[in-house]
Every structure is written in structure tokens, then in C-alpha cells.
Design a protein around this motif. Structure first.
Motif, PDB file in Angstrom:
ATOM      1  N   LYS A   1       0.695  -1.397   0.270  1.00  0.00           N
ATOM      2  CA  LYS A   1      -0.221   0.420   0.354  1.00  0.00           C
ATOM      3  C   LYS A   1       0.952   1.076   0.652  1.00  0.00           C
ATOM      4  O   LYS A   1       0.927   2.137  -0.569  1.00  0.00           O
ATOM      5  N   LEU A   2       2.029   1.416   0.729  1.00  0.00           N
ATOM      6  CA  LEU A   2       2.985   2.375   0.999  1.00  0.00           C
ATOM      7  C   LEU A   2       3.527   2.324  -0.589  1.00  0.00           C
ATOM      8  O   LEU A   2       4.211   3.311  -1.575  1.00  0.00           O
ATOM      9  N   GLY A   3       4.196   1.975  -1.410  1.00  0.00           N
ATOM     10  CA  GLY A   3       4.404   1.574  -2.897  1.00  0.00           C
ATOM     11  C   GLY A   3       5.764   2.182  -2.635  1.00  0.00           C
ATOM     12  O   GLY A   3       6.520   2.676  -4.195  1.00  0.00           O
ATOM     13  N   VAL A   4       6.686   1.713  -1.950  1.00  0.00           N
ATOM     14  CA  VAL A   4       7.968   1.920  -1.405  1.00  0.00           C
ATOM     15  C   VAL A   4       8.343   0.734  -2.164  1.00  0.00           C
ATOM     16  O   VAL A   4       8.217  -0.952  -1.296  1.00  0.00           O
ATOM     17  N   ASP A   5       9.804   0.692  -2.838  1.00  0.00           N
ATOM     18  CA  ASP A   5      10.693  -0.752  -3.158  1.00  0.00           C
ATOM     19  C   ASP A   5      11.860  -0.769  -2.239  1.00  0.00           C
ATOM     20  O   ASP A   5      12.551  -1.057  -2.790  1.00  0.00           O
ATOM     21  N   ASP A   6      10.574  -0.929  -1.115  1.00  0.00           N
ATOM     22  CA  ASP A   6      12.035  -1.520   0.022  1.00  0.00           C
ATOM     23  C   ASP A   6      12.675  -3.460  -0.232  1.00  0.00           C
ATOM     24  O   ASP A   6      11.982  -3.998  -0.481  1.00  0.00           O
ATOM     25  N   SER A   7      13.320  -3.715  -1.273  1.00  0.00           N
ATOM     26  CA  SER A   7      12.907  -4.569  -1.801  1.00  0.00           C
ATOM     27  C   SER A   7      13.520  -5.787  -1.623  1.00  0.00           C
ATOM     28  O   SER A   7      12.906  -6.775  -1.576  1.00  0.00           O
ATOM     29  N   LEU A   8      14.128  -5.963  -0.728  1.00  0.00           N
ATOM     30  CA  LEU A   8      14.661  -7.259   0.571  1.00  0.00           C
ATOM     31  C   LEU A   8      13.931  -7.121   1.520  1.00  0.00           C
ATOM     32  O   LEU A   8      14.619  -8.037   2.775  1.00  0.00           O
ATOM     33  N   ASP A   9      12.901  -6.419   2.110  1.00  0.00           N
ATOM     34  CA  ASP A   9      12.664  -5.898   3.186  1.00  0.00           C
ATOM     35  C   ASP A   9      13.267  -5.473   3.691  1.00  0.00           C
ATOM     36  O   ASP A   9      13.425  -5.627   5.404  1.00  0.00           O
ATOM     37  N   ALA A  10      14.965  -5.065   4.210  1.00  0.00           N
ATOM     38  CA  ALA A  10      15.578  -3.949   5.157  1.00  0.00           C
ATOM     39  C   ALA A  10      14.395  -3.786   6.238  1.00  0.00           C
ATOM     40  O   ALA A  10      14.654  -3.703   6.951  1.00  0.00           O
ATOM     41  N   PHE A  11      13.377  -2.734   5.622  1.00  0.00           N
ATOM     42  CA  PHE A  11      13.516  -1.428   6.607  1.00  0.00           C
ATOM     43  C   PHE A  11      12.303  -3.143   7.813  1.00  0.00           C
ATOM     44  O   PHE A  11      11.794  -2.533   8.516  1.00  0.00           O
ATOM     45  N   GLY A  12      11.083  -3.048   6.821  1.00  0.00           N
ATOM     46  CA  GLY A  12      10.469  -4.230   7.296  1.00  0.00           C
ATOM     47  C   GLY A  12      10.341  -5.120   8.053  1.00  0.00           C
ATOM     48  O   GLY A  12       9.923  -5.550   8.878  1.00  0.00           O
ATOM     49  N   ILE A  13      11.452  -6.171   8.025  1.00  0.00           N
ATOM     50  CA  ILE A  13      12.553  -6.669   9.216  1.00  0.00           C
ATOM     51  C   ILE A  13      12.944  -6.280   9.593  1.00  0.00           C
ATOM     52  O   ILE A  13      12.965  -5.635  11.486  1.00  0.00           O
ATOM     53  N   HIS A  14      14.144  -5.448   9.470  1.00  0.00           N
ATOM     54  CA  HIS A  14      15.217  -5.015  10.370  1.00  0.00           C
ATOM     55  C   HIS A  14      14.699  -3.459  11.136  1.00  0.00           C
ATOM     56  O   HIS A  14      15.210  -3.037  12.455  1.00  0.00           O
ATOM     57  N   GLY A  15      13.908  -2.670  10.371  1.00  0.00           N
ATOM     58  CA  GLY A  15      13.782  -1.817  11.178  1.00  0.00           C
ATOM     59  C   GLY A  15      12.256  -1.980  11.881  1.00  0.00           C
ATOM     60  O   GLY A  15      12.797  -1.554  13.217  1.00  0.00           O
ATOM     61  N   VAL A  16      11.195  -2.588  11.660  1.00  0.00           N
ATOM     62  CA  VAL A  16      10.232  -2.847  12.335  1.00  0.00           C
ATOM     63  C   VAL A  16      10.806  -3.745  13.441  1.00  0.00           C
ATOM     64  O   VAL A  16       9.975  -3.080  14.466  1.00  0.00           O
ATOM     65  N   GLY A  17      11.347  -4.800  13.356  1.00  0.00           N
ATOM     66  CA  GLY A  17      11.473  -5.341  14.490  1.00  0.00           C
ATOM     67  C   GLY A  17      12.678  -4.801  15.210  1.00  0.00           C
ATOM     68  O   GLY A  17      12.682  -5.046  16.499  1.00  0.00           O
ATOM     69  N   GLY A  18      13.783  -3.649  14.891  1.00  0.00           N
ATOM     70  CA  GLY A  18      13.894  -3.500  15.735  1.00  0.00           C
ATOM     71  C   GLY A  18      13.993  -2.330  16.534  1.00  0.00           C
ATOM     72  O   GLY A  18      13.816  -2.137  17.639  1.00  0.00           O
ATOM     73  N   ILE A  19      12.801  -1.958  15.733  1.00  0.00           N
ATOM     74  CA  ILE A  19      11.797  -0.596  16.733  1.00  0.00           C
ATOM     75  C   ILE A  19      10.747  -1.461  17.674  1.00  0.00           C
ATOM     76  O   ILE A  19      10.832  -1.751  19.110  1.00  0.00           O
ATOM     77  N   ILE A  20      10.193  -2.644  17.394  1.00  0.00           N
ATOM     78  CA  ILE A  20       9.384  -3.790  18.294  1.00  0.00           C
ATOM     79  C   ILE A  20      10.418  -4.294  19.272  1.00  0.00           C
ATOM     80  O   ILE A  20       9.932  -3.860  21.045  1.00  0.00           O
ATOM     81  N   GLY A  21      12.080  -4.719  18.989  1.00  0.00           N
ATOM     82  CA  GLY A  21      12.545  -5.221  20.272  1.00  0.00           C
ATOM     83  C   GLY A  21      12.896  -3.390  21.374  1.00  0.00           C
ATOM     84  O   GLY A  21      13.879  -4.465  21.719  1.00  0.00           O
ATOM     85  N   SER A  22      13.473  -2.701  20.136  1.00  0.00           N
ATOM     86  CA  SER A  22      13.911  -1.620  21.216  1.00  0.00           C
ATOM     87  C   SER A  22      13.218  -1.308  22.855  1.00  0.00           C
ATOM     88  O   SER A  22      13.208  -1.393  23.278  1.00  0.00           O
ATOM     89  N   VAL A  23      12.209  -1.395  21.887  1.00  0.00           N
ATOM     90  CA  VAL A  23      10.955  -0.805  22.767  1.00  0.00           C
ATOM     91  C   VAL A  23      10.757  -1.588  23.724  1.00  0.00           C
ATOM     92  O   VAL A  23      10.063  -1.445  25.076  1.00  0.00           O
ATOM     93  N   GLY A  24      10.588  -2.704  23.462  1.00  0.00           N
ATOM     94  CA  GLY A  24       9.866  -4.363  24.370  1.00  0.00           C
ATOM     95  C   GLY A  24      10.722  -4.704  25.056  1.00  0.00           C
ATOM     96  O   GLY A  24      10.499  -5.600  26.245  1.00  0.00           O
ATOM     97  N   THR A  25      12.216  -4.312  25.391  1.00  0.00           N
ATOM     98  CA  THR A  25      13.341  -4.545  25.990  1.00  0.00           C
ATOM     99  C   THR A  25      13.199  -3.751  27.341  1.00  0.00           C
ATOM    100  O   THR A  25      12.770  -4.521  28.060  1.00  0.00           O
ATOM    101  N   ALA A  26      12.005  -3.114  27.613  1.00  0.00           N
ATOM    102  CA  ALA A  26      11.738  -2.087  28.438  1.00  0.00           C
ATOM    103  C   ALA A  26      10.402  -3.645  29.509  1.00  0.00           C
ATOM    104  O   ALA A  26      10.378  -3.249  30.165  1.00  0.00           O
ATOM    105  N   PHE A  27       9.853  -3.861  28.566  1.00  0.00           N
ATOM    106  CA  PHE A  27       8.623  -5.186  29.120  1.00  0.00           C
ATOM    107  C   PHE A  27      10.305  -6.242  29.538  1.00  0.00           C
ATOM    108  O   PHE A  27       9.188  -6.873  30.627  1.00  0.00           O
ATOM    109  N   THR A  28      10.697  -6.846  28.787  1.00  0.00           N
ATOM    110  CA  THR A  28      11.138  -7.667  29.477  1.00  0.00           C
ATOM    111  C   THR A  28      12.163  -8.134  29.842  1.00  0.00           C
ATOM    112  O   THR A  28      12.590  -8.792  31.077  1.00  0.00           O
ATOM    113  N   MET A  29      11.996  -6.580  31.261  1.00  0.00           N
ATOM    114  CA  MET A  29      13.204  -6.884  31.929  1.00  0.00           C
ATOM    115  C   MET A  29      12.314  -6.830  33.226  1.00  0.00           C
ATOM    116  O   MET A  29      13.146  -6.986  34.651  1.00  0.00           O
ATOM    117  N   LEU A  30      11.267  -7.140  33.222  1.00  0.00           N
ATOM    118  CA  LEU A  30      10.383  -7.128  33.856  1.00  0.00           C
ATOM    119  C   LEU A  30      10.186  -9.083  35.303  1.00  0.00           C
ATOM    120  O   LEU A  30      10.191  -9.988  33.264  1.00  0.00           O
TER     121      LEU A  30
END
Length: 455
Positions: free
Chosen positions: A355-384
């Protein structure tokens, strides 16, 4: 007889007079020995583990990442991807020892950059750096080499958003600029402890948790790749022609090498062969396994068959998400993080990206960007502690969560602005894209004069 007595008396007086001097010299020698013994000496076990970890991270890049990316493109562009990854890796190594280490870890300057040890001046075989345990050190050359591999893989990851249409010369020129103004400052901001607050990295000073590179590596690379894909433009025929991977077995081999190498990436970030490294080790197993399974389950939920491509993508999503939390989570927290990241990354790649129409060929953002954001924010919860995390009973989740969010926002902004500057500088000088003729023919022949396969 009296002469003998006088002689003995004089000799005794001389001896007793000399005793304080002897005692003083002995005391000085004892202090010197104690001081020498108090100087930390690198443990051979820790040193061996860090050398192995460094080599494991190199395994992630060449051949791991190169084969993972190479298998995902069309056959006519296979060698160009391998060349981009290998060229980017070699460039990052040279720049790191020239001035990259100096800018990231070379010495106290400010919250955004270091200053010193350029060309590794002053570093010797006897130089050491501190670890996370008081009095425990590792050789500085080993630390330099370990951190060097992080800069290498981060630049190589950016390639994934730019393949099949970017010139090799443009990639090399971009790499020089990007490492200098984006990677080195972010590495300093997240991981550098200075002598005071003014010289300690900005995000480190905030107390941001990033065990092995959620912000430094994955958000940084993913956002930069997205910016590059937007500036570079879409591949010819994107969303009009079928662009299937030419060799999923090759991608599986790359995935396996990435997973194995990631143990050095995560467990090595403990900087010692200890229990924290063991925790990061098991978390790297289970988060990745959760990523594989939950990506395939999400594929089924979206109406598709569970695929090998999905399994490989899920493995990387799990690895990315657990990276900042590897030593900051219990195994159950790591499983949750890998599963959540896989679901969100899969939905983004399969539904939102189109839907965005951006050619992120091999999903560098879709996996590393999105996954990195989830992991970095989620680290606050995994410390519990309730999730098996290492946080104390009075751990303040809300405060740490806000710190993590701020750190993610800074990393996104810095990477986006810095990479845009780097891409536009190259675009207006060397040009970014190959010609239309070369793109249709394939970059293997058009850029490098060779084929991956000759039948």
C-alpha cells in the motif's frame, strides 16, 4: 678485649641504623608489587570467547548475509548483490581502523562523538578496555575488531533496500559518508561511557537499554534503507512484473549462517564468557524459533500457505527483535519478543508495504526497521521479573519504557536525516542508479561483467 667490644658495638649500631632503610626499601617494593598485581589483566577465556564471537559475526556477513540477500533477487543480479555486500564490508573495515573507532570510542569529547585514537594511535597489544564487571578487561584490539564487525554488518544490511538498481560506485561513496555521519555517532550515543555526563553518549546517559544493537544496527540500517529506497525509486516493473527469488535454498543457507553467527553478535556483547553471555545465547535460540513459527502462522492467518521464505524471514525478525534484549530478558520474554516481532513484521511486509508503494527490495526496513523498533521498545517489558527478566523488584517500567521510546525516536531521526544527506550527495555527484539498459540486462553483466551461473 675492650677493642673487640668496641668493634661489636659499632657494628651493631651500624646494622640497627640500616634496618629502617632496609624496611623502607622493602615496603616500597611491596607497594610496587601490589600496584602491579592490581592492574587488571585480560583473562584468556574471555579473550578467546571474544575472538570467537568476532569471527562468528563475520560469518553472519560473508557468507551469511550475502547469500541470504543473493538468493532473494533475480538470477541476473545475484553477483551484484554479493559484490555490494563484500565491497561494503571491506570498506567499513578500512574506515573503522582509520577513524571510525576514534569517532565512536576513541576518547571523551561530547555526547555525540568521540575524539582520539585515529589510525589506532596509542593502541598496543597490552592495551585493554573495561567490560561490565569491575576489574575485568579484554584486549583493546579484540574489542576494536568486535565492534568493527558491527559497523560492517550495519552498512551491509542497508544494501537490502537498494538492490537491483543501485550502482556499485554509488554504494561505496554512500558508505563512506553514511558511516561517518550516521553510524559512528549513533554507536557513540548508545554505547560510550565517558568520564562524565558531558562526554558519555547521549542515549547511554539516559539509561537506554540496547544490549547488542537494536538501535545502533537494526533501526539504523532499516530506516536508512527505507530512505534510500524512496530516493532511489522503484525497480523497473515493480508491482507490475513478478520478481520472485531465484534461489530459496541459497536464502536458507544464508539464514542458517546468520543464525549461527548471531550467537557471536548477541552473546559476544556480554564482553565476557559468563552467565550473561549464556543468557543471551539461549535467548538467541528461542526468540528465533518463535519468529519462525509465528511468521508462518501469520501467513496462514492472512490466507497464504506457510512458506520457506516466511520461515527464513521469521527467523531474521526474531533475531532482530531479541538483539537489544538478549541480555535484558529471560527466555520466556525472548520468546514473546520474537513472536510479536514476527507477527508485526509479516503483516507489514505482506500487507502494508504494498500500500505504501515503496520498493524496499528485500524488506530491510520491514524486518530490521520494524523488528528493531519492536525489540528496542519491548526491552522495557522483558526486564520485568514477572517475565523472568533481570529487573529488580522495584523496576520502574513506565520510566524505562519512556527512555526506550525516546532512544528509538532519536535513532530514527538521526538515521533518516543523515542517510538522506548521504544519498542526495551521491545522487547529485556520481548518480545513484544504473541505466535502464543495465537494469533490464541485469547488474551482474552490466556492472561487473560476469554471471552467477554459466550453463
Amino acid at each position: 678485649m675492650s677493642k673487640i667490644l668496641k668493634f661489636l658495638s659499632a657494628a651493631g649500631a651500624t646494622i640497627f641504623a640500616a634496618l629502617p632503610a632496609f624496611a623502607q626499601e622493602a615496603a616500597v617494593e611491596a607497594v610496587a608489587v601490589a600496584t602491579e598485581s592490581a592492574t587488571p589483566v585480560a583473562d584468556k577465556g574471555d579473550t578467546a570467547w571474544m575472538m570467537i564471537s568476532t569471527v562468528l559475526v563475520m560469518l553472519m556477513i560473508i557468507p551469511g548475509l550475502a547469500l541470504f540477500y543473493g538468493g532473494l533477487v533475480r538470477g541476473k543480479n545475484m553477483l551484484s548483490v554479493l559484490t555490494h555486500v563484500m565491497g561494503a564490508a571491506s570498506l567499513a573495515m578500512i574506515i573503522w581502523v582509520m577513524y571510525g573507532y576514534g569517532l565512536a570510542f576513541g576518547g571523551d569529547a561530547n555526547q555525540f562523538i568521540s575524539n582520539g585514537k585515529f589510525m589506532l594511535a596509542g593502541v598496543t597489544a597490552d592495551s585493554t578496555v573495561a567490560t561490565f564487571t569491575d576489574g575485568v578487561v579484554i584486549p583493546e584490539y579484540v574489542f576494536i575488531a568486535f565492534q568493527m564487525t558491527f559497523s560492517v554488518i550495519t552498512l551491509a544490511l542497508v544494501v537490502g533496500g537498494l538492490v537491483e538498481r543501485m550502482k556499485f560506485s554509488a554504494m561505496i561513496a554512500f558508505g563512506v559518508i553514511w558511516l561517518t555521519i550516521v553510524y559512528f555517532p549513533i554507536a557513540h550515543m548508545v554505547w560510550y561511557l565517558g568520564a562524565d555526563d558531558a562526554s558519555t553518549g547521549l542515549l547511554f546517559g539516559w539509561g537506554a537499554l540496547d544490549f547488542a544493537g537494536g538501535t545502533v544496527v537494526h533501526i539504523n540500517a532499516g530506516v536508512s534503507a527505507l530512505v534510500g529506497a524512496i530516493i532511489l525509486g522503484k525497480r523497473l516493473g515493480y508491482q507490475k512484473e513478478i520478481m520472485t527469488p531465484h534461489s530459496l535454498p541459497m536464502t536458507l543457507i544464508g539464514t542458517g549462517l546468520l543464525w549461527v553467527g548471531w550467537f557471536g553478535f548477541n552473546a559476544g556483547s556480554a564482553l565476557e564468557a559468563n552467565g550473561v553471555a549464556g543468557l543471551a545465547l539461549i535467548n538467541t535460540f528461542v526468540a528465533t524459533a518463535a519468529g519462525v513459527l509465528f511468521w508462518m502462522l501469520t501467513e496462514r492467518a492472512l490466507g497464504h500457505k506457510g512458506s520457506l521464505l516466511g520461515a527464513c524471514s521469521g527467523a531474521i525478525a526474531g533475531l532482530v527483535a531479541v538483539t537489544p534484549a538478549a541480555g535484558n530478558a529471560g527466555p520466556f520474554g525472548a520468546i514473546l519478543l520474537g513472536a510479536i516481532a514476527a507477527v508485526f513484521c509479516c503483516v507489514f511486509v505482506m500487507k502494508i508495504k504494498a500500500k505504501l508503494g515503496v520498493d524496499d527490495s528485500l524488506d530491510a526496513f520491514g524486518i530490521h526497521g520494524v523488528g528493531g523498533i519492536i525489540g528496542s521498545v519491548g526491552t522495557a517489558f522483558t526486564m520485568l521479573p514477572i517475565l523472568g527478566g533481570p529487573g529488580a523488584e522495584d523496576y520502574a517500567l513506565a520510566a524505562q519504557l519512556w527512555i526506550q521510546i525516546k532512544a528509538v525516536l532519536v535513532a530514527i531521526a538521526w538515521a533518516a536525516i543523515g542517510s538522506a544527506i548521504a544519498f542526495y550527495l551521491v545522487k547529485f555527484t556520481l548518480g545513484l542508479r544504473v541505466t535502464e539498459e543495465v537494469e533490464r540486462e541485469g547488474l551482474d553483466l552490466g556492472e561487473h561483467g560476469e554471471r552467477a551461473y554459466n550453463y
